[in-house]
Write an enzyme that holds these catalytic residues in place. Structure first.
Site, mmCIF file in Angstrom:
data_model
loop_
_atom_site.group_PDB
_atom_site.id
_atom_site.type_symbol
_atom_site.label_atom_id
_atom_site.label_comp_id
_atom_site.label_asym_id
_atom_site.label_seq_id
_atom_site.Cartn_x
_atom_site.Cartn_y
_atom_site.Cartn_z
ATOM 1 N N THR A 185 0.860 -1.184 0.000
ATOM 2 C CA THR A 185 0.000 0.000 0.000
ATOM 3 C C THR A 185 0.899 1.237 0.000
ATOM 4 O O THR A 185 2.043 1.164 0.459
ATOM 5 C CB THR A 185 -0.864 0.048 1.267
ATOM 6 O OG1 THR A 185 0.027 0.057 2.385
ATOM 7 C CG2 THR A 185 -1.779 -1.142 1.365
ATOM 8 N N GLU A 330 -5.881 -3.077 -1.562
ATOM 9 C CA GLU A 330 -6.411 -4.178 -0.747
ATOM 10 C C GLU A 330 -7.596 -4.883 -1.401
ATOM 11 O O GLU A 330 -8.065 -5.894 -0.899
ATOM 12 C CB GLU A 330 -6.864 -3.641 0.622
ATOM 13 C CG GLU A 330 -5.738 -3.243 1.561
ATOM 14 C CD GLU A 330 -5.300 -1.799 1.389
ATOM 15 O OE1 GLU A 330 -5.484 -1.243 0.287
ATOM 16 O OE2 GLU A 330 -4.764 -1.229 2.353
ATOM 17 N N LYS A 439 -13.502 18.644 10.012
ATOM 18 C CA LYS A 439 -14.502 18.604 11.086
ATOM 19 C C LYS A 439 -14.728 20.018 11.587
ATOM 20 O O LYS A 439 -13.913 20.569 12.306
ATOM 21 C CB LYS A 439 -14.034 17.662 12.186
ATOM 22 C CG LYS A 439 -13.990 16.245 11.636
ATOM 23 C CD LYS A 439 -13.686 15.177 12.650
ATOM 24 C CE LYS A 439 -13.853 13.820 11.992
ATOM 25 N NZ LYS A 439 -12.855 12.844 12.314
ATOM 26 N N TRP A 444 -19.226 17.431 9.380
ATOM 27 C CA TRP A 444 -18.166 17.065 8.440
ATOM 28 C C TRP A 444 -18.312 17.824 7.127
ATOM 29 O O TRP A 444 -19.407 17.940 6.583
ATOM 30 C CB TRP A 444 -18.218 15.568 8.133
ATOM 31 C CG TRP A 444 -17.778 14.702 9.278
ATOM 32 C CD1 TRP A 444 -17.461 15.109 10.542
ATOM 33 C CD2 TRP A 444 -17.607 13.280 9.254
ATOM 34 N NE1 TRP A 444 -17.107 14.026 11.314
ATOM 35 C CE2 TRP A 444 -17.195 12.893 10.548
ATOM 36 C CE3 TRP A 444 -17.762 12.295 8.276
ATOM 37 C CZ2 TRP A 444 -16.922 11.560 10.883
ATOM 38 C CZ3 TRP A 444 -17.507 10.981 8.604
ATOM 39 C CH2 TRP A 444 -17.089 10.610 9.894
HETATM 40 P P1 AMP Z 1 -4.502 2.721 -3.568
HETATM 41 O O1 AMP Z 1 -4.531 1.543 -2.695
HETATM 42 O O2 AMP Z 1 -3.166 3.386 -3.662
HETATM 43 O O3 AMP Z 1 -5.089 2.426 -4.905
HETATM 44 O O4 AMP Z 1 -5.430 3.838 -2.904
HETATM 45 C C1 AMP Z 1 -6.774 3.565 -2.619
HETATM 46 C C2 AMP Z 1 -7.466 4.836 -2.208
HETATM 47 O O5 AMP Z 1 -7.494 5.763 -3.292
HETATM 48 C C3 AMP Z 1 -8.913 4.639 -1.857
HETATM 49 O O6 AMP Z 1 -9.088 4.136 -0.556
HETATM 50 C C4 AMP Z 1 -9.445 6.059 -2.020
HETATM 51 O O7 AMP Z 1 -9.155 6.867 -0.900
HETATM 52 C C5 AMP Z 1 -8.654 6.576 -3.193
HETATM 53 N N1 AMP Z 1 -9.441 6.448 -4.409
HETATM 54 C C6 AMP Z 1 -9.381 5.488 -5.355
HETATM 55 N N2 AMP Z 1 -10.250 5.748 -6.348
HETATM 56 C C7 AMP Z 1 -10.901 6.880 -6.030
HETATM 57 C C8 AMP Z 1 -11.927 7.663 -6.640
HETATM 58 N N3 AMP Z 1 -12.453 7.341 -7.809
HETATM 59 N N4 AMP Z 1 -12.346 8.762 -5.976
HETATM 60 C C9 AMP Z 1 -11.823 9.127 -4.794
HETATM 61 N N5 AMP Z 1 -10.842 8.445 -4.180
HETATM 62 C C10 AMP Z 1 -10.388 7.336 -4.786
#
Ligand code: AMP
Length: 544
Positions: A185, A330, A439, A444
């Site tokens: 991650t 994940e 916040k 929110w």
């Molecule tokens: P990663 O594991 O690096 O792909 O990051 C995942 C995170 O990216 C998610 O939990 C979101 O916070 C963010 N994310 C992925 N796709 C979107 C989307 N279309 N809009 C907003 N946030 C997103």
């Protein structure tokens, strides 16, 4: 009583076998790291993947051993993934945009034994190699003639390395629950954590992701994965495209607007996928050159929220359907896509865009819920925000080596760290990362909503919103803006543009203009750094 159907383990290399038999001649183009465009097909990719597997087995790689890849999207990278999995080893993609210390951490944590890398990364690896004791050998993804002089241990050109075996190899028989791949991650706080995909989870995920209300792939599509294979399992495209028999176009190391446009046009790409940053570079290029997108039918946008203005421009000006997607490392990684159900299919204009700014609905094999901090489920009314939780057979149940401890709730749901609403039709909308939500006076405010709105102003290239300490309200939003080159706008222009489009109390308390907004290695706005920079920022409203 048991069913009497065949025990046919869901193994990733069966996807490539299918592609080679049914779609063997389907064309695969790569802008090679060396420069020229090269062509192959699924039949050839399979043959070479068998050589990779045979060579790794001959080099003593055992089931479960990790093989790192530090590489761009190319056909060589694709065949390497399948070869690694086919001998029972585990591909471990490394994001070259991580800080050097993080790369060192994850290679050591994963205990990678072999590193397959593009020549681009030789200088970086030479610097890091003394700190990577588990790597026994570096294989550089090029041929002997183009192998750079290097001090890397056992450095060999990939073509020579696989040239030393004949490909007479049978994929190893494996348990479908065996590890197939791993990806760390991006870890904005603490160390990155390893997510381990199994053969079964990759195959199930590819099956649902390629289906019609997800990527909708078929042998008639030409797919260009712009999202790097080192981001979140390459959004599964290395599995979904061959599973569906789609043609592939790999952009290699060049992701600028002109290079991407050239490939979209030349190879008549019909479907592409990537993060908003790449698409905004493409839009700039199109606007400057008057270029068109006559072949592209759909563009999948995810990784960060797709700005409404971007969706509108691609659709109205270029005739490309924008599909908003959400997911995470994940989740293998696709969790939802925004494609209309009959209930909302008739929407047009602004109402359609309202729907498209949502991240969509999950496919079969992903279940979602939103809860409050105490874990109580919240209503699906499209308004109530809550912690977004998911479960399914391609969702992580733990991190590698137990990092992070227990990550599921008592019902087996994984907390995504995102805050979302879900509407009556099941469409989910991310309103924030749990740690980015502002916040204000116990209520929110969604930083993403404010960013999306600000980016709709014609002079704004990029916008970020963070919460800044406020004596009365706890936190209030600060809007940070990068203007498009040659454009001007004042604080009151921007705030005036936002007024009337959101609740009054959501309007940011101040606007700052900067030259650049920092990004993480996966292209997301780095809010931790922004919060650090503006920690002592005094809002004009603080004195009121
Ligand atoms: P990663 O594991 O690096 O792909 O990051 C995942 C995170 O990216 C998610 O939990 C979101 O916070 C963010 N994310 C992925 N796709 C979107 C989307 N279309 N809009 C907003 N946030 C997103």
């Amino acid at each position: 009583m048991l069913g009497l159907m065949q025990d046919w383990p869901l193994l990733c290399h069966r996807i490539l076998d299918h592609a080679a038999v049914q779609h063997g001649g389907r064309r695969i183009f790569t802008r090679s790291v060396e420069g020229p465009i090269v062509e192959t097909n699924y039949r050839k990719v399979r043959k070479r993947a068998l050589k990779v597997a045979q060579r790794l087995a001959r080099d003593g790689l055992r089931h479960g051993d990790r093989v790192a890849t530090l590489a761009w999207n190319t056909a060589r990278h694709l065949e390497a993934w399948y070869g690694i999995m086919g001998c029972g080893a585990v591909y471990h993609t490394i994001n070259p945009r991580l800080f050097a210390d993080q790369i060192v951490y994850i290679v050591n944590h994963a205990e990678d034994r072999v590193m397959l890398a593009d020549t681009t990364f030789v200088p970086l690896l030479e610097e890091l190699a003394p700190k990577l004791p588990s790597i026994e050998r570096y294989v550089l993804l090029t041929d002997g003639a183009q192998l750079p002089k290097t001090s890397l241990k056992g450095a060999i050109a990939y073509e020579d390395w696989i040239g030393e075996v004949d490909g007479d190899f049978v994929w190893h028989a494996l348990d479908e629950n065996a590890a197939a791949g791993m990806c760390y991650t991006s870890g904005t706080t603490g160390n990155p954590k390893g997510v381990i995909y199994s053969h079964r989870s990759n195959v199930l995920h590819a099956l649902t992701s390629s289906s019609s209300d997800m990527l909708g792939l078929s042998p008639r599509e030409v797919v260009m994965p712009v999202v790097p294979m080192f981001h979140a399992n390459g959004w599964s495209l290395p599995f979904t495209a061959p599973l569906a028999g789609a043609s592939l176009v790999f952009p290699g190391s060049k992701m600028d607007g002109a290079s991407i446009h050239e490939l979209l046009d030349r190879f008549r790409v019909t479907c592409t996928a990537g993060v908003p940053t790449v698409w905004s570079m493409l839009l700039n290029h199109l606007e400057q050159t008057g270029g068109k997108l006559p072949y592209l039918k759909q563009m999948v946008v995810g990784g960060s929220a797709c700005p409404r203005a971007m969706t509108q421009t691609f659709q109205d000006r270029y005739g490309v359907e924008v599909i908003h997607a959400w997911g995470m490392t994940e989740m293998s990684p696709l969790g939802s896509m925004c494609i209309p159900k009959p209930e909302v299919a008739a929407l047009k204009g602004e109402a359609k865009l309202d729907l498209q700014t949502k991240q969509g609905r999950p496919p079969f094999l992903v279940e979602m819920k939103i809860t409050d901090d105490a874990g109580r489920e919240l209503p699906w009314d499209g308004k109530t925000f809550g912690r977004l939780k998911v479960r399914g057979p391609a969702v992580a149940r733990a991190y590698f080596k137990g990092e992070g401890g227990e990550i599921l709730d008592p019902d087996g749901f994984f907390d995504t760290g995102d805050v979302a609403t879900i509407d009556e039709y099941g469409y989910m909308r991310i309103t924030d990362r749990a740690k980015d939500v502002i916040k204000s006076g116990g209520e929110w405010i969604s930083s993403i909503d404010l960013e999306n709105l600000a980016i709709g102003h014609p002079a704004v290239a990029e916008a970020a919103v963070i919460g800044v300490a406020h004596p009365k309200w706890d936190e209030r939003p600060l809007l940070i803006i990068v203007l498009k080159s040659g454009q001007r706008a004042s604080k009151s222009d921007i705030l005036g543009f936002m007024e009337g489009k959101i609740a009054k109390w959501w309007i940011p308390d101040d606007v700052v203009f900067v030259d650049k907004i920092p990004h993480t290695a996966t292209g997301k706005i780095q809010k931790t750094t922004l919060r650090e920079c503006f920690r002592d920022y005094r809002l004009p409203t603080a004195a009121e």
